[in-house]
Scaffold this motif. Structure first.
Motif, PDB file in Angstrom:
ATOM      1  N   PHE A  18       0.828  -1.211   0.000  1.00 25.83           N
ATOM      2  CA  PHE A  18       0.000   0.000   0.000  1.00 25.83           C
ATOM      3  C   PHE A  18       0.865   1.265   0.000  1.00 25.83           C
ATOM      4  O   PHE A  18       1.876   1.339   0.707  1.00 25.83           O
ATOM      5  CB  PHE A  18      -0.908   0.021   1.229  1.00 25.83           C
ATOM      6  N   ARG A  19       0.432   2.252  -0.805  1.00 28.07           N
ATOM      7  CA  ARG A  19       1.061   3.575  -0.810  1.00 28.07           C
ATOM      8  C   ARG A  19      -0.029   4.636  -0.727  1.00 28.07           C
ATOM      9  O   ARG A  19      -1.120   4.461  -1.262  1.00 28.07           O
ATOM     10  CB  ARG A  19       1.885   3.783  -2.087  1.00 28.07           C
ATOM     11  N   THR A  20       0.284   5.747  -0.086  1.00 33.02           N
ATOM     12  CA  THR A  20      -0.663   6.849  -0.004  1.00 33.02           C
ATOM     13  C   THR A  20      -0.763   7.530  -1.373  1.00 33.02           C
ATOM     14  O   THR A  20       0.089   7.329  -2.251  1.00 33.02           O
ATOM     15  CB  THR A  20      -0.229   7.881   1.038  1.00 33.02           C
ATOM     16  N   LYS A  21      -1.784   8.364  -1.515  1.00 29.00           N
ATOM     17  CA  LYS A  21      -1.945   9.093  -2.777  1.00 29.00           C
ATOM     18  C   LYS A  21      -0.752  10.007  -3.038  1.00 29.00           C
ATOM     19  O   LYS A  21      -0.316  10.160  -4.187  1.00 29.00           O
ATOM     20  CB  LYS A  21      -3.238   9.915  -2.740  1.00 29.00           C
ATOM     21  N   ILE A  22      -0.221  10.621  -1.970  1.00 29.35           N
ATOM     22  CA  ILE A  22       0.928  11.506  -2.132  1.00 29.35           C
ATOM     23  C   ILE A  22       2.151  10.705  -2.579  1.00 29.35           C
ATOM     24  O   ILE A  22       2.914  11.150  -3.454  1.00 29.35           O
ATOM     25  CB  ILE A  22       1.203  12.270  -0.826  1.00 29.35           C
ATOM     26  N   GLN A  23       2.352   9.526  -2.005  1.00 30.95           N
ATOM     27  CA  GLN A  23       3.470   8.687  -2.436  1.00 30.95           C
ATOM     28  C   GLN A  23       3.322   8.281  -3.897  1.00 30.95           C
ATOM     29  O   GLN A  23       4.299   8.304  -4.663  1.00 30.95           O
ATOM     30  CB  GLN A  23       3.546   7.438  -1.554  1.00 30.95           C
ATOM     31  N   PHE A  50      -1.330  19.166   0.532  1.00 35.42           N
ATOM     32  CA  PHE A  50      -0.236  19.867   1.195  1.00 35.42           C
ATOM     33  C   PHE A  50       0.482  18.941   2.175  1.00 35.42           C
ATOM     34  O   PHE A  50      -0.133  18.329   3.054  1.00 35.42           O
ATOM     35  CB  PHE A  50      -0.758  21.095   1.949  1.00 35.42           C
ATOM     36  N   SER A  51       1.776  18.872   2.030  1.00 29.40           N
ATOM     37  CA  SER A  51       2.633  18.079   2.912  1.00 29.40           C
ATOM     38  C   SER A  51       4.031  18.659   2.814  1.00 29.40           C
ATOM     39  O   SER A  51       4.562  18.815   1.698  1.00 29.40           O
ATOM     40  CB  SER A  51       2.630  16.604   2.490  1.00 29.40           C
ATOM     41  N   SER A  52       4.628  18.999   3.957  1.00 28.91           N
ATOM     42  CA  SER A  52       5.978  19.563   3.931  1.00 28.91           C
ATOM     43  C   SER A  52       6.966  18.574   3.316  1.00 28.91           C
ATOM     44  O   SER A  52       7.875  18.954   2.573  1.00 28.91           O
ATOM     45  CB  SER A  52       6.410  19.952   5.345  1.00 28.91           C
ATOM     46  N   HIS A  53       6.767  17.290   3.612  1.00 32.30           N
ATOM     47  CA  HIS A  53       7.657  16.271   3.056  1.00 32.30           C
ATOM     48  C   HIS A  53       7.501  16.204   1.532  1.00 32.30           C
ATOM     49  O   HIS A  53       8.493  16.103   0.785  1.00 32.30           O
ATOM     50  CB  HIS A  53       7.337  14.911   3.681  1.00 32.30           C
ATOM     51  N   PHE A  54       6.264  16.250   1.060  1.00 31.65           N
ATOM     52  CA  PHE A  54       5.984  16.221  -0.378  1.00 31.65           C
ATOM     53  C   PHE A  54       6.647  17.414  -1.075  1.00 31.65           C
ATOM     54  O   PHE A  54       7.310  17.281  -2.114  1.00 31.65           O
ATOM     55  CB  PHE A  54       4.470  16.240  -0.582  1.00 31.65           C
ATOM     56  N   ILE A  55       6.505  18.593  -0.476  1.00 28.97           N
ATOM     57  CA  ILE A  55       7.055  19.805  -1.083  1.00 28.97           C
ATOM     58  C   ILE A  55       8.577  19.770  -1.104  1.00 28.97           C
ATOM     59  O   ILE A  55       9.210  20.122  -2.110  1.00 28.97           O
ATOM     60  CB  ILE A  55       6.533  21.056  -0.347  1.00 28.97           C
ATOM     61  N   THR A  56       9.190  19.349  -0.004  1.00 31.85           N
ATOM     62  CA  THR A  56      10.656  19.288   0.020  1.00 31.85           C
ATOM     63  C   THR A  56      11.185  18.234  -0.957  1.00 31.85           C
ATOM     64  O   THR A  56      12.247  18.428  -1.568  1.00 31.85           O
ATOM     65  CB  THR A  56      11.173  18.997   1.437  1.00 31.85           C
ATOM     66  N   THR A  66       3.542  25.333  -6.306  1.00 28.85           N
ATOM     67  CA  THR A  66       2.518  26.335  -6.023  1.00 28.85           C
ATOM     68  C   THR A  66       1.280  25.579  -5.559  1.00 28.85           C
ATOM     69  O   THR A  66       0.845  24.634  -6.224  1.00 28.85           O
ATOM     70  CB  THR A  66       2.183  27.169  -7.270  1.00 28.85           C
ATOM     71  N   CYS A  67       0.724  25.978  -4.422  1.00 31.98           N
ATOM     72  CA  CYS A  67      -0.432  25.253  -3.905  1.00 31.98           C
ATOM     73  C   CYS A  67      -1.279  26.151  -3.011  1.00 31.98           C
ATOM     74  O   CYS A  67      -0.855  27.240  -2.605  1.00 31.98           O
ATOM     75  CB  CYS A  67       0.003  24.011  -3.121  1.00 31.98           C
ATOM     76  N   GLN A  68      -2.472  25.662  -2.722  1.00 37.54           N
ATOM     77  CA  GLN A  68      -3.334  26.344  -1.764  1.00 37.54           C
ATOM     78  C   GLN A  68      -2.934  25.905  -0.361  1.00 37.54           C
ATOM     79  O   GLN A  68      -2.500  24.772  -0.145  1.00 37.54           O
ATOM     80  CB  GLN A  68      -4.795  26.013  -2.026  1.00 37.54           C
ATOM     81  N   LEU A  69      -3.067  26.813   0.591  1.00 43.01           N
ATOM     82  CA  LEU A  69      -2.655  26.554   1.964  1.00 43.01           C
ATOM     83  C   LEU A  69      -3.876  26.519   2.862  1.00 43.01           C
ATOM     84  O   LEU A  69      -4.756  27.385   2.774  1.00 43.01           O
ATOM     85  CB  LEU A  69      -1.704  27.658   2.429  1.00 43.01           C
ATOM     86  N   LYS A  70      -3.948  25.496   3.733  1.00 39.26           N
ATOM     87  CA  LYS A  70      -5.052  25.425   4.678  1.00 39.26           C
ATOM     88  C   LYS A  70      -4.916  26.526   5.727  1.00 39.26           C
ATOM     89  O   LYS A  70      -3.808  26.938   6.084  1.00 39.26           O
ATOM     90  CB  LYS A  70      -5.084  24.057   5.352  1.00 39.26           C
ATOM     91  N   ASP A 121       7.423  25.718   8.285  1.00 42.00           N
ATOM     92  CA  ASP A 121       8.214  24.699   8.965  1.00 42.00           C
ATOM     93  C   ASP A 121       8.633  23.595   7.993  1.00 42.00           C
ATOM     94  O   ASP A 121       7.810  23.067   7.239  1.00 42.00           O
ATOM     95  CB  ASP A 121       7.404  24.105  10.123  1.00 42.00           C
ATOM     96  N   LYS A 122       9.923  23.269   7.985  1.00 42.86           N
ATOM     97  CA  LYS A 122      10.527  22.205   7.180  1.00 42.86           C
ATOM     98  C   LYS A 122      10.569  22.522   5.689  1.00 42.86           C
ATOM     99  O   LYS A 122      11.045  21.705   4.894  1.00 42.86           O
ATOM    100  CB  LYS A 122       9.809  20.866   7.403  1.00 42.86           C
ATOM    101  N   ILE A 123      10.070  23.710   5.309  1.00 41.08           N
ATOM    102  CA  ILE A 123      10.064  24.078   3.893  1.00 41.08           C
ATOM    103  C   ILE A 123      10.972  25.278   3.631  1.00 41.08           C
ATOM    104  O   ILE A 123      11.740  25.301   2.681  1.00 41.08           O
ATOM    105  CB  ILE A 123       8.630  24.375   3.408  1.00 41.08           C
ATOM    106  N   GLY A 124      10.899  26.285   4.500  1.00 35.66           N
ATOM    107  CA  GLY A 124      11.706  27.486   4.321  1.00 35.66           C
ATOM    108  C   GLY A 124      10.895  28.632   3.767  1.00 35.66           C
ATOM    109  O   GLY A 124       9.667  28.688   3.930  1.00 35.66           O
TER     110      GLY A 124
END
Length: 262
Positions: A18-23, A50-56, A66-70, A121-124
């Motif tokens: 199994f993998r998540t949609k982001i993975q 949105f995921s800091s890990h995904f973005i990095t 470029t994305c929408q932010l919660k 956080d974790k993105i800069g």
């Protein structure tokens, strides 16, 4: 163009792989991309992704995001105080908003915006856009890891993402995407690929035959046009077979009289 469309299986129904949609998005679509030298790639998604890990991960491939932010996400402005973006917005009054105009999908849009560089956080550092359609409406929040872009450019990039929603809607309404009666995962995925192959073919046809005298046709309009042409040919063949005259007003007039949209 829909790319690598496949059926998503939830964790409790999937096997050990199994993998998540982001993975899946990163490993199957973004990471394998072969981008020519000199091309700047922008990954665009809505707030759900949105995921800091995904973005990095995207940033490590030298791709901007470029994305929408919660509204509950924490931002750190120049003073170093971490705030939820909803609280950060309260620092700005009406005079801080500037008029931003963009043109998307042939339409002109006007926004009231504030743009600032903040830290996540974790993105800069990112460029944050606070956007309203009118002064009395709730704001929406967008970020881009490319801090050199203007607010208008960021909003225009994000607006292009709407074509994804258009693809889903017209695939459902015009290409029978929700009408399948299949049970096996393999059969469903074959149907998905068939629907989006037709979508892509129609899109390429439109792109390769531009008509500057009119606005580009939607996929739905193209499907309706093809169906009408097919129906005209069918009626014409029937009339010729029975040696009947073409009715007054032509075949299209007859089809419209039958209540069929053309």
């Amino acid at each position: 163009m829909p790319h690598k469309a496949k059926m998503y299986v939830k964790k409790d129904e999937a096997d050990e792989d199994f993998r998540t949609k982001i993975q899946i998005a990163f490993e199957d679509i973004i990471e394998p991309l072969g981008v020519p030298d000199g091309v700047e790639l922008m990954i665009v998604f809505d707030s759900w992704w949105f995921s800091s890990h995904f973005i990095t991960d995207c940033h490590e491939l030298d791709y901007h995001v470029t994305c929408q932010l919660k509204s509950d996400k924490l931002v750190v402005p120049d003073d170093g105080t971490a705030l939820q973006v909803t609280d950060y917005v309260k620092k700005f009054n009406t005079d801080d908003y500037e008029i931003t105009r963009i043109e998307v999908r042939g339409k002109k849009k006007r926004y009231l915006t504030v743009e600032r560089i903040v830290k996540l956080d974790k993105i800069g550092d990112v460029k944050l856009i606070i956007s309203k359609r009118r002064r009395d409406t709730d704001p929406r929040y967008y970020i881009s890891t490319n801090i050199n872009l203007t607010g208008a450019e960021i909003l225009s990039i994000y607006e292009d993402r709407w074509n994804i929603e258009t693809a889903h809607r017209e695939a459902n309404q015009k290409l029978g995407f929700k009408d399948y009666q299949l049970r096996s995962k393999k059969a469903i995925e074959r149907f998905i690929q068939l629907v989006f192959s037709i979508w892509t073919g129609l899109l390429i046809l439109e792109l390769n035959n531009p008509d500057e005298s009119r606005k580009p046709k939607t996929i739905g309009e193209m499907v309706d046009e093809i169906r009408a042409e097919g129906l005209v040919e069918l009626v014409k063949n029937i009339l010729e077979y029975f040696n009947l005259p073409i009715p007054d007003g032509g075949l299209l007039h007859l089809i419209r009289e039958m209540g069929i949209k053309t």
